[in-house]
Design an enzyme around this catalytic site. Sequence first.
Site, short mmCIF file in Angstrom:
data_model
loop_
_atom_site.label_atom_id
_atom_site.label_comp_id
_atom_site.label_asym_id
_atom_site.label_seq_id
_atom_site.Cartn_x
_atom_site.Cartn_y
_atom_site.Cartn_z
N SER A 230 0.81 -1.22 0.00
CA SER A 230 0.00 0.00 0.00
C SER A 230 0.84 1.27 0.00
O SER A 230 0.39 2.32 -0.44
CB SER A 230 -0.94 0.02 1.21
N ASP B 155 -4.11 7.91 9.86
CA ASP B 155 -4.09 6.64 10.59
C ASP B 155 -2.81 6.43 11.38
O ASP B 155 -2.65 5.42 12.06
CB ASP B 155 -4.30 5.47 9.63
N HIS C 280 0.31 5.07 7.63
CA HIS C 280 0.77 5.38 6.28
C HIS C 280 1.24 6.83 6.19
O HIS C 280 0.78 7.68 6.95
CB HIS C 280 -0.35 5.12 5.26
#
Length: 350
Positions: A85, A250, A253
């Site tokens: 990701s 979050d 990331h």
Amino acid sequence: MSRARTARRIAAGAAYGGGGLGLVGAAAVGLVLAEVQFAKRTVGTGLGDPPRADGLYGSEFGRPEAGPGPEPGTVPLRLAMLGDSTAAGLGVRRARQTPAALLASGLAAVAERPVELRNVALSGAMSDDLDRQAGLLLDGGLPPPDVCVIMIGANDVTRRMPPTQSVRHLTSAVRRLRLAGAEVVVGTCPDLGTIEPVYQPLRWLARRVSRQLAAAQTIGVVALGARTVSMGDLLGPEFAANPREMFGPDSYHPSAEGYATAAMAVLPTLCAALALWPESDRLEVSRNEDMLPVAKAASAAAGQAGTEVTAARGPWALLKHRRRRRVPTEDVSAPPPNPDPVPGPQVAGT
């Protein structure tokens, strides 16, 4: 056991079929896993997908060769992004904020040539998904990429993939891409000790595990002619000093600014892989660059984020601290389809 020796054993196990060698004791790895999983629960559950950034960048530097018109066009450089990701750009809302788009824009500006970007990275991917991702790039009848950037490793640690298997999957994908004629730059495993909800005393252990895997990744891929850039604590003291700015909502990331910082560190190595700067592999002693045995270079790079390792001669490698190149802040591409998805929380696993 030193980090260099541990990384060398992991890389050897990956090359010769070993599968049981661990980074640290099983109980310790279990503690790291539990703490990181707790961190993920603390910041929430991911919804939505990363923005898609595939498309042509730097169109102002020349019309694509296949375009209409009486004059011959410019053949774009083909850039591909693989990984998890972080490579996909999870955590930002706009395509131009993803690391792949930033690298494509920067590469186009340096080369003064259009860049065609394909991003096949998958949120949540581990190294065993790289073969599938490489297949998407090589098996579809399209020309192979000129250069590939791979960012992988964090999920291998948190999901307890044996490090020898992790390195084996990575080197297999790199070998496949290199045989197809692509240059390869690998952003090694990031430092999981930087995740804010991971508390001491396990923060240091998460850092140790991450750096050992990063060093082993370097040993494995440099032997195949790839270059590595240490992602470390996501590329420099900026993250330690400004975690609220460099990490996304979050706390796991990177934010848009964090991705831009990472792209600035990877871009010089990306350009060097394509020989866009003459004598770019000459050592600069004033920047503490050196030629070391591969294992020692890999260990040193794992401990200093933003450091490049590239093969030299025989068992030696160059340890480079390249000057960061600022990437364009505006998207220079023709807008790809649906570049800005509907805003929403983006907090899935790496």
